[in-house]
Write an enzyme that holds these catalytic residues in place. Structure first.
Site: not given
Ligand code: GLU
Length: 518
Positions: A111-112, A116, A140, A145, A152, A409
């Site tokens: 959706h965005r 990540k 998360k 935000d 993953k 990040s």
């Molecule tokens: N692996 C971390 C998490 O589970 C960081 C993910 C990230 O920085 O993209 O939140």
């Protein structure tokens, strides 16, 4: 860099095809026996009929969805994982044998963009786990935000069993697969460190991506958690642990949490146990200690260490890194041979910062901590969560508490896309302006400020200052939003965090009309 790349390109891309032609009879398939053993090990805390990690995330999602007041078709779309990639490739070992490596990437919600989430190296990795973790990343990011979807990845290996050279070839080959399938890119999907990976692996990923995308000016934004010299941001390494500290500090300041649990709002009155002494656990323990809490226990794979008089985190960490165990560290601290016993020791705040499913029906009634802060993803099973909450404890959930990593990040990605270090343009300007204010204050006060006073006022923000304050503000804001929803809907903090995430994502889906193609 280019000769290094050529060496690895040869290793990664050419050898597998030779392997296929010449050595099929020498390919070693991942051992089924070890797969069953490792699965059994992580489930030790759970009853066999407790839901899998993916089922747990879905269960939490469903419970929150029901009270989220979001339309059913939006909820159904949001729950499903968008796309998954499964790859296998052989690598050649020093003894001439080949091993087939299995890797995954799951993109839960686009959706965005970009999506990540980290890449983990662990023998526990499978498609289900990666899907569960990708879903959790979507929620998360929404909770804090961060304007990304969730993803993953994972490679099914125990990194300790491979040489750095083998790990480099595995990482680069996996990245090649991601490049070929368009599962990586600054605007597509941006990996990061997770269990078993760190800045070194992220550097390999960035280098491989850059070589496949020559001239892409934003290539550094294809991965976060990089070393500083390759476009990383100050503060990323400690971000998840620091976020855990900020989050718990915020929750123990709430009167309703103090009343329910009996935990003091004064950090220096609290004892803390941390399970896992990797990146998240170590930094969480360090920040709790630096801010006055007493660290009484740390757990690791082979054994745990407990000392009611308090442990020195930095010293213990040095010892652990040198010896790979807590055994022999001190004559006064207790060594717990059964490592998971650390979860049952006496303390105010327990931070499970290792793997998922560590507190389940088998051990939940032995947990003595009053606050359980999920540094890891999914360390508490749904049944255990309910028992903890009903017995006067508070669980601060993963999707909120460990979101510091992805928050920083996001800052790193912004830095990469803007091609400038935070603070570079304005630090000196701010310092000059403030020096003028100091001169005026000194004139009016009739005395010069001390050197310390002057420094505190004049110091212009550098990258680390901005990252830390951005992280602190993000965590506080997300905790407060979670608290408000918990209060409004009369639910626990986990449900509240899920509800907030679902509502924020639903607003994007519904606002953009991206639900259905007509
Ligand atoms: N692996 C971390 C998490 O589970 C960081 C993910 C990230 O920085 O993209 O939140």
């Amino acid at each position: 860099m280019s000769s290094l790349f050529l060496k690895n390109l040869t290793a990664a891309a050419v050898r597998p095809s030779i392997a296929k032609k010449q050595a099929l009879n020498r390919v070693i398939l991942p051992s089924l026996a070890s797969r069953f053993l490792t699965t059994a090990a992580t489930q030790a805390a759970c009853h066999d009929d407790e839901p899998s990690f993916l089922q747990s995330v879905e269960k939490y999602y469903d419970a929150a969805a029901q009270i989220s007041e979001v339309k059913p078709h939006t909820l159904a779309h949001l729950r499903a994982v968008d796309s998954v990639l499964r790859v296998t490739f052989p690598i050649e070992k020093e003894n001439g044998e080949y091993e087939v490596i299995e890797g995954y990437r799951a993109q839960h919600s686009r959706h965005r963009l970009p999506v990540k989430g980290g890449i983990r190296f662990s023998e526990e990795v499978d498609l289900q786990e990666v899907e569960a973790l990708a879903s959790l990343m979507t929620y998360k990011c929404a909770v804090v935000d961060v304007p990304f979807g969730g993803a993953k990845g994972g490679i099914k290996i125990d990194p300790k069993k491979y040489t750095p050279d083998q790990l480099e070839r595995i990482t680069r080959r996996y990245t090649m697969e991601l490049c070929q399938k368009k599962f990586i890119g600054p605007g597509i999907d941006v990996p990061a460190p997770d269990v078993g990976t760190g800045p070194r692996e992220m550097a390999w990923i960035m280098d491989t991506y850059s070589q496949f995308n020559v001239g892409e000016v934003n290539a550094a934004g294809c991965v976060t958690g990089k070393p500083l010299s390759l476009g990383g941001v100050r503060g990323r390494n400690e971000a998840t642990g620091l976020g855990v500290y900020y989050g718990i500090r915020e929750f123990i300041s709430y009167p309703e949490v103090q009343q329910k649990t009996g935990v003091s709002g004064d950090m220096s009155k609290n004892t803390v146990v941390v399970q896992g002494f990797g990146n998240v656990g170590y930094f969480a323990a360090k920040f709790f200690e630096e801010n006055g809490a007493k660290i009484v226990g740390i757990g690791e794979r082979d054994c745990s260490i407990y000392d009611p008089n308090g442990l020195n985190v930095e010293e213990l960490h040095k010892y652990y890194r040198a010896n790979g165990t807590f055994k022999g560290y001190s004559s006064t601290a207790q060594i717990l041979e059964n490592s998971s016993q650390i979860l049952e020791t006496e303390c105010d705040i327990l931070i499970p910062a290792a793997l998922e499913r560590q507190i389940g029906l088998r051990n939940v009634n032995n947990v003595k901590a009053k606050i359980i802060g999920e540094g890891a993803n999914g360390p508490v099973t749904p049944a255990a969560h309910d028992i903890l909450e009903k017995s006067g404890k508070v669980v601060v959930p993963d999707l909120l508490l460990n979101a510091g990593g992805v928050t920083v990040s996001y800052f790193e990605w912004l830095k990469n896309l803007s091609h400038v270090r935070f603070g570079r343009m304005n630090k000196k300007w701010d310092e000059r302006a403030r020096a003028k204010v100091v001169a005026l204050v000194e004139k009016n006060a009739g005395r010069p400020l001390t050197e310390a006073e002057r420094k505190a006022i004049v110091h212009g923000a550098e990258e680390a200052d901005l990252v830390y304050s951005g992280l602190e503000d993000t965590m506080i804001q997300a905790c407060q939003e979670t608290r408000q929803t918990a209060e409004l809907k009369k639910v626990d903090f986990r449900s509240a965090a899920y509800i907030n995430a679902i509502q924020k994502i639903a607003a994007v889906y519904e606002g953009s009309g991206m639900l259905f193609m007509h």
